[in-house]
Motif scaffolding. Sequence first.
Motif, PDB file in Angstrom:
ATOM      1  N   ARG A  86      59.967  14.675  28.963  1.00  0.00           N
ATOM      2  CA  ARG A  86      58.751  15.141  28.293  1.00  0.00           C
ATOM      3  C   ARG A  86      58.305  14.143  27.224  1.00  0.00           C
ATOM      4  NH1 ARG A  86      60.463  19.780  26.474  1.00  0.00           N
ATOM      5  NH2 ARG A  86      60.987  18.968  24.431  1.00  0.00           N
ATOM      6  N   GLU A  87      59.250  13.641  26.442  1.00  0.00           N
ATOM      7  CA  GLU A  87      58.939  12.663  25.393  1.00  0.00           C
ATOM      8  C   GLU A  87      58.398  11.371  25.997  1.00  0.00           C
ATOM      9  OE1 GLU A  87      58.533  11.428  21.495  1.00  0.00           O
ATOM     10  OE2 GLU A  87      59.145  13.402  22.202  1.00  0.00           O
ATOM     11  N   ALA A  88      58.984  10.921  27.096  1.00  0.00           N
ATOM     12  CA  ALA A  88      58.507   9.703  27.761  1.00  0.00           C
ATOM     13  C   ALA A  88      57.090   9.895  28.284  1.00  0.00           C
ATOM     14  CB  ALA A  88      59.444   9.333  28.903  1.00  0.00           C
TER      15      ALA A  88
ATOM     16  N   SER B 125      53.969   7.665  26.986  1.00  0.00           N
ATOM     17  CA  SER B 125      53.159   6.849  27.900  1.00  0.00           C
ATOM     18  C   SER B 125      51.686   7.191  27.771  1.00  0.00           C
ATOM     19  CB  SER B 125      53.633   7.018  29.341  1.00  0.00           C
ATOM     20  OG  SER B 125      53.376   8.324  29.802  1.00  0.00           O
ATOM     21  N   ALA B 126      51.370   8.461  27.548  1.00  0.00           N
ATOM     22  CA  ALA B 126      49.969   8.839  27.326  1.00  0.00           C
ATOM     23  C   ALA B 126      49.461   8.229  26.024  1.00  0.00           C
ATOM     24  CB  ALA B 126      49.829  10.357  27.295  1.00  0.00           C
ATOM     25  N   GLU B 127      50.299   8.219  24.999  1.00  0.00           N
ATOM     26  CA  GLU B 127      49.920   7.623  23.718  1.00  0.00           C
ATOM     27  C   GLU B 127      49.707   6.118  23.856  1.00  0.00           C
ATOM     28  OE1 GLU B 127      49.187   7.601  19.517  1.00  0.00           O
ATOM     29  OE2 GLU B 127      49.221   9.200  21.005  1.00  0.00           O
TER      30      GLU B 127
ATOM     31  N   ALA C  14      48.826   4.490  26.580  1.00  0.00           N
ATOM     32  CA  ALA C  14      47.581   4.276  27.327  1.00  0.00           C
ATOM     33  C   ALA C  14      46.376   4.460  26.423  1.00  0.00           C
ATOM     34  CB  ALA C  14      47.518   5.229  28.516  1.00  0.00           C
ATOM     35  N   ARG C  15      46.423   5.474  25.564  1.00  0.00           N
ATOM     36  CA  ARG C  15      45.307   5.707  24.648  1.00  0.00           C
ATOM     37  C   ARG C  15      45.148   4.544  23.675  1.00  0.00           C
ATOM     38  NH1 ARG C  15      44.317   7.143  19.699  1.00  0.00           N
ATOM     39  NH2 ARG C  15      46.479   7.493  19.125  1.00  0.00           N
ATOM     40  N   LEU C  16      46.258   4.067  23.126  1.00  0.00           N
ATOM     41  CA  LEU C  16      46.206   2.953  22.177  1.00  0.00           C
ATOM     42  C   LEU C  16      45.757   1.650  22.836  1.00  0.00           C
ATOM     43  CD1 LEU C  16      49.399   3.665  20.052  1.00  0.00           C
ATOM     44  CD2 LEU C  16      47.014   3.955  19.366  1.00  0.00           C
ATOM     45  N   GLU C  17      46.206   1.394  24.061  1.00  0.00           N
ATOM     46  CA  GLU C  17      45.745   0.196  24.770  1.00  0.00           C
ATOM     47  C   GLU C  17      44.249   0.245  25.019  1.00  0.00           C
ATOM     48  OE1 GLU C  17      48.192   0.055  28.241  1.00  0.00           O
ATOM     49  OE2 GLU C  17      49.765  -1.101  27.241  1.00  0.00           O
ATOM     50  N   SER C  18      43.745   1.416  25.366  1.00  0.00           N
ATOM     51  CA  SER C  18      42.312   1.572  25.565  1.00  0.00           C
ATOM     52  C   SER C  18      41.559   1.333  24.259  1.00  0.00           C
ATOM     53  CB  SER C  18      42.022   2.976  26.090  1.00  0.00           C
ATOM     54  OG  SER C  18      40.649   3.213  26.116  1.00  0.00           O
ATOM     55  N   GLU C  19      42.091   1.853  23.174  1.00  0.00           N
ATOM     56  CA  GLU C  19      41.461   1.673  21.870  1.00  0.00           C
ATOM     57  C   GLU C  19      41.449   0.205  21.453  1.00  0.00           C
ATOM     58  OE1 GLU C  19      42.213   3.134  17.295  1.00  0.00           O
ATOM     59  OE2 GLU C  19      42.856   4.426  18.945  1.00  0.00           O
TER      60      GLU C  19
END
Length: 136
Positions: A78-80, A84-86, A88-93
């Motif tokens: 669950r933590e992984a 990974s979602a975090e 992806a969000r930061l890379e997009s930002e």
Amino acid sequence: MRFIRLLFVVFLAIVLIAVALANRDIVTLSAFPANFGQYLGGQWSVDLPLFLIIFLAFACGMLAGLVWEFLREAHIRREARLRSAEVARLESEVGNLRSRHAAPRDEVLAILDRPKGAVPGATGPAASGSALPAPR
């Protein structure tokens, strides 16, 4: 590596066949101790070869261990997934910030970004985004 795996499987098969041949006697497997099953009705025992009982006990132990580890590591998965979602969000930002702030560079920054040892006015492309004229 493939050969080692094949060698291990062959060795395991030989060991399992040897155990099966050495334990062919029929034994009675009871679900409850000493006639306790008669109070519940039905027959709660079965006659099986001993090697089959050994293999079934081993398989049940492996299955119990698999389920135990799956449940024990659920919080890690669950933590992984959240991380990974975090990411992806930061890379997009970061990508959006780079495209938004890719304004033309200052001439001083273009000089500073030039590789060391490059002589001003020598052949080679000017720094991208600079207002300096291209060399001749």
